[in-house]
Design a protein around this motif. Structure first.
Motif, PDB file in Angstrom:
ATOM      1  N   SER A 148       3.285  -6.107   1.327  1.00 21.75           N
ATOM      2  CA  SER A 148       1.828  -6.308   2.993  1.00 21.75           C
ATOM      3  C   SER A 148       1.810  -8.139   2.693  1.00 21.75           C
ATOM      4  CB  SER A 148       1.070  -5.461   2.017  1.00 21.75           C
ATOM      5  OG  SER A 148      -0.290  -5.797   3.236  1.00 21.75           O
ATOM      6  N   GLY A 149       1.783  -8.834   1.974  1.00 24.47           N
ATOM      7  CA  GLY A 149       2.189  -9.811   2.332  1.00 24.47           C
ATOM      8  C   GLY A 149       0.271 -10.642   2.627  1.00 24.47           C
ATOM      9  N   THR A 150       0.045 -10.663   3.562  1.00 22.57           N
ATOM     10  CA  THR A 150      -1.343 -11.474   3.906  1.00 22.57           C
ATOM     11  C   THR A 150      -1.958 -10.240   4.529  1.00 22.57           C
ATOM     12  OG1 THR A 150      -0.919 -11.791   6.339  1.00 22.57           O
ATOM     13  CG2 THR A 150      -0.849 -13.936   4.674  1.00 22.57           C
ATOM     14  N   GLY A 151      -1.750  -9.293   4.775  1.00 23.54           N
ATOM     15  CA  GLY A 151      -2.327  -7.580   5.114  1.00 23.54           C
ATOM     16  C   GLY A 151      -2.318  -7.772   6.068  1.00 23.54           C
ATOM     17  N   PHE A 168       0.702  -2.918  -0.765  1.00 25.13           N
ATOM     18  CA  PHE A 168       1.152  -3.762  -1.875  1.00 25.13           C
ATOM     19  C   PHE A 168       2.052  -5.102  -2.117  1.00 25.13           C
ATOM     20  CE2 PHE A 168       4.361  -0.701  -1.832  1.00 25.13           C
ATOM     21  CZ  PHE A 168       5.616  -0.399  -1.611  1.00 25.13           C
ATOM     22  N   ASP A 169       2.662  -5.600  -2.808  1.00 28.88           N
ATOM     23  CA  ASP A 169       3.346  -6.899  -2.971  1.00 28.88           C
ATOM     24  C   ASP A 169       3.968  -7.062  -3.908  1.00 28.88           C
ATOM     25  OD1 ASP A 169       4.329  -8.839  -0.068  1.00 28.88           O
ATOM     26  OD2 ASP A 169       4.092  -9.755  -1.966  1.00 28.88           O
ATOM     27  N   ILE A 170       5.325  -8.284  -3.893  1.00 30.08           N
ATOM     28  CA  ILE A 170       5.614  -8.056  -5.345  1.00 30.08           C
ATOM     29  C   ILE A 170       5.148  -9.426  -6.091  1.00 30.08           C
ATOM     30  CG2 ILE A 170       7.729  -7.215  -5.075  1.00 30.08           C
ATOM     31  CD1 ILE A 170       8.272 -10.054  -5.032  1.00 30.08           C
ATOM     32  N   ASP A 171       3.851 -10.767  -4.837  1.00 30.05           N
ATOM     33  CA  ASP A 171       3.739 -12.004  -5.958  1.00 30.05           C
ATOM     34  C   ASP A 171       1.909 -11.693  -5.716  1.00 30.05           C
ATOM     35  OD1 ASP A 171       2.748 -14.699  -4.713  1.00 30.05           O
ATOM     36  OD2 ASP A 171       4.344 -15.248  -4.519  1.00 30.05           O
ATOM     37  N   GLU A 172       1.658 -12.275  -6.628  1.00 29.31           N
ATOM     38  CA  GLU A 172       0.175 -11.848  -7.180  1.00 29.31           C
ATOM     39  C   GLU A 172      -0.823 -13.147  -5.976  1.00 29.31           C
ATOM     40  OE1 GLU A 172      -0.497 -13.758 -10.524  1.00 29.31           O
ATOM     41  OE2 GLU A 172       1.009 -12.144 -11.914  1.00 29.31           O
ATOM     42  N   TRP A 173       0.335 -13.959  -5.764  1.00 30.36           N
ATOM     43  CA  TRP A 173      -1.094 -15.011  -4.685  1.00 30.36           C
ATOM     44  C   TRP A 173      -0.943 -14.503  -3.455  1.00 30.36           C
ATOM     45  CZ3 TRP A 173       1.203 -20.821  -3.333  1.00 30.36           C
ATOM     46  CH2 TRP A 173       0.578 -21.684  -4.697  1.00 30.36           C
ATOM     47  N   CYS A 174       0.188 -13.166  -3.038  1.00 26.42           N
ATOM     48  CA  CYS A 174       0.257 -12.522  -2.120  1.00 26.42           C
ATOM     49  C   CYS A 174      -1.370 -11.244  -1.622  1.00 26.42           C
ATOM     50  CB  CYS A 174       1.255 -11.191  -1.473  1.00 26.42           C
ATOM     51  SG  CYS A 174       2.380 -12.949  -0.844  1.00 26.42           S
ATOM     52  N   GLY A 194       3.116  -5.713  -6.990  1.00 25.58           N
ATOM     53  CA  GLY A 194       4.477  -4.956  -7.957  1.00 25.58           C
ATOM     54  C   GLY A 194       5.154  -4.645  -6.447  1.00 25.58           C
ATOM     55  N   THR A 195       6.959  -4.304  -7.086  1.00 27.58           N
ATOM     56  CA  THR A 195       8.145  -3.709  -5.762  1.00 27.58           C
ATOM     57  C   THR A 195       6.753  -2.282  -5.961  1.00 27.58           C
ATOM     58  OG1 THR A 195       9.260  -2.061  -7.751  1.00 27.58           O
ATOM     59  CG2 THR A 195       9.389  -4.763  -7.079  1.00 27.58           C
ATOM     60  N   ILE A 196       8.117  -1.952  -4.752  1.00 26.53           N
ATOM     61  CA  ILE A 196       7.848  -0.043  -4.267  1.00 26.53           C
ATOM     62  C   ILE A 196       7.894   1.084  -5.647  1.00 26.53           C
ATOM     63  CG2 ILE A 196       9.925   0.588  -3.346  1.00 26.53           C
ATOM     64  CD1 ILE A 196       8.734   2.089  -1.373  1.00 26.53           C
ATOM     65  N   ARG A 197       8.988   0.685  -6.409  1.00 25.50           N
ATOM     66  CA  ARG A 197       9.539   1.483  -7.693  1.00 25.50           C
ATOM     67  C   ARG A 197       8.201   1.498  -8.795  1.00 25.50           C
ATOM     68  NH1 ARG A 197      13.817  -0.988  -5.689  1.00 25.50           N
ATOM     69  NH2 ARG A 197      15.635   1.371  -5.275  1.00 25.50           N
ATOM     70  N   GLU A 198       7.169   0.201  -9.194  1.00 25.77           N
ATOM     71  CA  GLU A 198       6.864  -0.247  -9.817  1.00 25.77           C
ATOM     72  C   GLU A 198       5.464   0.545  -9.175  1.00 25.77           C
ATOM     73  OE1 GLU A 198       8.272  -4.411 -11.906  1.00 25.77           O
ATOM     74  OE2 GLU A 198       7.038  -4.900 -10.094  1.00 25.77           O
ATOM     75  N   VAL A 199       5.037   0.661  -8.093  1.00 19.44           N
ATOM     76  CA  VAL A 199       3.995   0.681  -7.822  1.00 19.44           C
ATOM     77  C   VAL A 199       3.638   2.106  -7.555  1.00 19.44           C
ATOM     78  CG1 VAL A 199       1.898   0.627  -5.236  1.00 19.44           C
ATOM     79  CG2 VAL A 199       3.288  -0.871  -6.466  1.00 19.44           C
ATOM     80  N   ASN A 200       4.643   2.603  -7.116  1.00 20.03           N
ATOM     81  CA  ASN A 200       5.167   4.230  -7.498  1.00 20.03           C
ATOM     82  C   ASN A 200       3.814   5.023  -6.814  1.00 20.03           C
ATOM     83  OD1 ASN A 200       6.883   6.921  -7.769  1.00 20.03           O
ATOM     84  ND2 ASN A 200       5.142   7.303  -9.693  1.00 20.03           N
TER      85      ASN A 200
END
Length: 275
Positions: A148-151, A168-174, A194-200
């Motif tokens: 999602s980045g900046t959303g 969701f996004d993989i980057d904590e800053w995002c 997380g990634t799409i696999r992690e967020v599920n």
């Protein structure tokens, strides 16, 4: 406190992972460029050994070269003002930073605080995704925003009256920045990490939005197809026009067919529909 500026030239596919790894070793601001990434770190906190190890790790696969310089303490708001311009999508939506003035004549407005990196394809890919979103009925729909980045895209889904939005996004800053932007635009959804696999995420979704890059899209295409409801729409961008055929070839066996395609400044965007 002075900042170190590291101008890193690298292959496009490695920009995101370099930003993520540089953030882990003390870099706190980034700007994507046509050549790669400009990364900034407070001089006193710079871990040169960790930086050199990271560069060595990716030097060959990412074709990295870099140049180091020193700059005075940075006012990042001023830097973003220099490098970030509003996005105007016809008369549909005006996407502006919080330091820009509103503009009349648009159906919607999205306000963001740009506290993270922006890519050279930022305007072209975001422009096309927003335009494609307006062509798909979101009202009462369930929407998933991948990376999602900046959303911005999730916020647009909210403005288009989607009933439920997951992002969701993989980057904590995002994630931190995206949630701030959600608050600015009246969106109660919280961005996950997380990634799409992690967020599920649990399907089915009526609309999936993925403005990432070709390699990730190809890797995750099967997951998108599984999560998408019958007759649902998958909106893709973040890749070049010459990559369209590769993505369509990957999508076809999964029951995803081309609904519409577009391009801007050699950046492409697709709307796929599930059988």
């Amino acid at each position: 406190m002075d900042y170190l500026e590291l101008k890193i030239t690298c292959l496009e596919d490695f920009r995101e992972i370099l930003i993520a790894e540089l953030a882990e070793i003390g870099f706190d601001s980034f700007l994507e460029t046509e050549e790669g990434v400009d990364a900034y770190a407070p001089e006193q906190e710079f871990d040169r050994e960790a930086f050199l190890e990271l560069i060595e790790k990716y030097k060959l696969p990412a074709q990295i070269s870099w140049h180091e310089s020193k700059m005075p303490k940075v006012n990042w708001n001023e830097e973003w003002e220099k490098n970030y311009d509003p996005i105007e999508v016809d008369d549909l939506v005006f996407v502006r930073a919080s330091f820009h003035d509103p503009a009349p004549g648009f159906q919607y407005e999205i306000v963001i605080n740009p506290k993270m990196s922006f890519g050279t394809g930022h305007h072209a890919t975001t422009y096309q995704m927003l335009k494609h979103q307006a062509e798909i009925d979101h009202k009462g729909k369930r929407v998933l925003d991948v990376g999602s980045g900046t959303g911005i895209l999730a916020i647009m889904a909210h403005l288009l009256e989607a009933q439920e939005i997951e992002a969701f996004d993989i980057d904590e800053w995002c994630v931190e920045n995206g949630n701030e932007n959600f608050d600015l635009n009246g969106l109660s959804t919280r961005m996950d990490i997380g990634t799409i696999r992690e967020v599920n995420p649990q399907g089915k979704f009526d609309i999936i939005l993925a403005n990432i890059n070709k390699n990730i899209l190809l890797d995750e295409m099967e997951i998108y197809a599984e999560l998408l409801d019958s007759k649902g729409f998958l909106l893709l961008s973040g890749f070049y026009t010459e990559d369209i055929e590769d993505l369509l070839e990957c999508a076809a066996p999964l029951g995803l067919s081309l609904y519409k395609k577009n391009s801007k400044d050699n950046w492409a965007a697709l709307i796929l529909q599930k059988d």
